[in-house]
Design a protein around this motif. Structure first.
Motif, PDB file in Angstrom:
ATOM      1  N   UNK A 168       0.854  -1.186   0.000  1.00  0.00           N
ATOM      2  CA  UNK A 168       0.000   0.000   0.000  1.00  0.00           C
ATOM      3  C   UNK A 168       0.890   1.236   0.000  1.00  0.00           C
ATOM      4  N   UNK A 169       0.358   2.345  -0.492  1.00  0.00           N
ATOM      5  CA  UNK A 169       1.069   3.613  -0.392  1.00  0.00           C
ATOM      6  C   UNK A 169       0.135   4.657   0.191  1.00  0.00           C
TER       7      UNK A 169
ATOM      8  N   UNK B 144      -6.527  13.491  -6.237  1.00  0.00           N
ATOM      9  CA  UNK B 144      -6.146  12.403  -5.339  1.00  0.00           C
ATOM     10  C   UNK B 144      -7.281  11.403  -5.164  1.00  0.00           C
ATOM     11  N   UNK B 145      -8.518  11.895  -5.060  1.00  0.00           N
ATOM     12  CA  UNK B 145      -9.656  10.987  -4.918  1.00  0.00           C
ATOM     13  C   UNK B 145      -9.795  10.101  -6.151  1.00  0.00           C
ATOM     14  N   UNK B 146      -9.576  10.667  -7.318  1.00  0.00           N
ATOM     15  CA  UNK B 146      -9.660   9.872  -8.553  1.00  0.00           C
ATOM     16  C   UNK B 146      -8.572   8.802  -8.588  1.00  0.00           C
ATOM     17  N   UNK B 147      -7.373   9.161  -8.182  1.00  0.00           N
ATOM     18  CA  UNK B 147      -6.276   8.188  -8.136  1.00  0.00           C
ATOM     19  C   UNK B 147      -6.606   7.059  -7.162  1.00  0.00           C
ATOM     20  N   UNK B 148      -7.103   7.429  -5.997  1.00  0.00           N
ATOM     21  CA  UNK B 148      -7.391   6.440  -4.963  1.00  0.00           C
ATOM     22  C   UNK B 148      -8.507   5.496  -5.402  1.00  0.00           C
TER      23      UNK B 148
ATOM     24  N   UNK C 287      -4.000   2.603  -2.846  1.00  0.00           N
ATOM     25  CA  UNK C 287      -3.581   3.955  -2.498  1.00  0.00           C
ATOM     26  C   UNK C 287      -4.470   4.491  -1.383  1.00  0.00           C
ATOM     27  N   UNK C 288      -3.850   4.983  -0.314  1.00  0.00           N
ATOM     28  CA  UNK C 288      -4.534   5.692   0.752  1.00  0.00           C
ATOM     29  C   UNK C 288      -4.225   7.172   0.558  1.00  0.00           C
TER      30      UNK C 288
END
Length: 311
Positions: free
Chosen positions: A90-91, A110-114, A120-121
């Motif tokens: 995890x990152x 960031x929300x889209x990446x997560x 991803x956190x």
């Protein structure tokens, strides 16, 4: 344990980035491993930076001129592919805004990446004092972001400044941890403020005292006030530190081992990837070389981060 490879730095009693130098620190040509060693417990990198491409590239230009050469100029998809393919489980992904109106864009990104990569956190950010800061954070938390990242050096604020109280209150009320670069180093004369004038362990203690339910993580083991932060760990159950760059034997400092021994359950492994001047696994090798024991290693390398960020 000062590194002979970090030539040109001043000692730990002064700044780590020498203001008399016109060039950045040197890059190391140390060997990198192809993946994590076999037999390790799950590894969470609790300090990885993810930005939109243009922001990443601007940050790299700053580091190349004023900090250190960036060995891994990778954009977000490549960062994640690199770490996850090498065994990182995890990152914890961090970004920070440096001007009003930027935080919402970074938080949406960031929300889209997560949501695209469940390993991803992602953390939110906000510029302390900007209009609507609590609403910006409420939106980010509703989008699933796991905490908040602030950076005193880049955003030019003192940890105990009045405009921070609404940010701390929002984090505490939502039960979200705050990662705040509140240590004095690495400082640079090329920031728009003086980190040594803004930051101190004493100021951070005021925050811990005034916001007793705030979960606060200070990166870089609190550099350069290592002993002071070890004492804070002893006093406060709401404080964490991460190892990022402080345990890599790159800067000319003594290894801040006391904090590891005082409260090992409050220490997180982190790297600052991809903004590194050395091998991606250098810090991990240094930590494993300390032979802290299976239980301590399991916590430091992953379990502590998952408990803090709810992974």
């Amino acid at each position: 344990m000062a590194s002979h490879e970090a030539q040109g730095c001043l000692g730990a009693a002064s700044v780590w980035l020498d203001p008399s130098r016109s060039l950045p620190l040197t890059a190391l040509q140390d060997e990198e491993g192809p993946r994590l060693p076999a037999g390790l417990p799950p590894v969470v990198d609790a300090h990885v930076h993810l930005f939109p491409d243009g922001v990443f590239e601007a940050i790299w230009r700053w580091f190349e001129q004023y900090g250190w050469p960036i060995r891994y100029k990778l954009h977000t998809p490549e960062v994640l592919a690199f770490l996850l393919s090498r065994g990182v489980s995890r990152v914890v992904a961090l970004a920070y805004s440096h001007k009003p109106g930027m935080a919402r864009l970074l938080n949406t990104y960031m929300a889209e990446v997560m949501h695209a990569e469940p390993r991803v956190l992602g953390l939110a950010t906000v510029l302390p004092g900007e209009e609507g800061a609590p609403a910006i954070l409420a939106e980010a938390f509703a989008a699933g972001l796991k905490g908040v990242k602030l950076h005193c050096h880049v955003q030019c604020f003192a940890p105990d400044a009045p405009e921070l109280h609404e940010v701390y209150a929002a984090c505490a009320q939502a039960g979200r941890p705050l990662v705040m670069h509140a240590g004095r180093e690495p400082a640079s004369p090329h920031y728009k403020c003086d980190p040594h004038a803004l930051c101190s362990a004493e100021r951070v203690e005021r925050v811990l005292r005034d916001h007793p339910t705030l979960k606060l993580c200070v990166p870089h083991m609190g550099a350069d006030e290592f002993d002071a932060y070890a004492r804070l760990l002893e006093r406060y159950d709401t404080l964490w530190l991460d190892t990022t760059m402080a345990m890599a034997d790159y800067f000319p400092i003594s290894l801040p081992r006391r904090a590891l021994e005082v409260r090992p359950e409050r220490i997180l492994y982190g790297t600052d990837f991809p903004n590194l001047p050395y091998a991606w696994d250098r810090e991990l090798k240094q930590l494993l070389g300390l032979r802290l024991g299976d239980a301590v290693e399991a916590g430091l390398l992953g379990q502590n981060a998952l408990r803090l960020f709810g992974g």
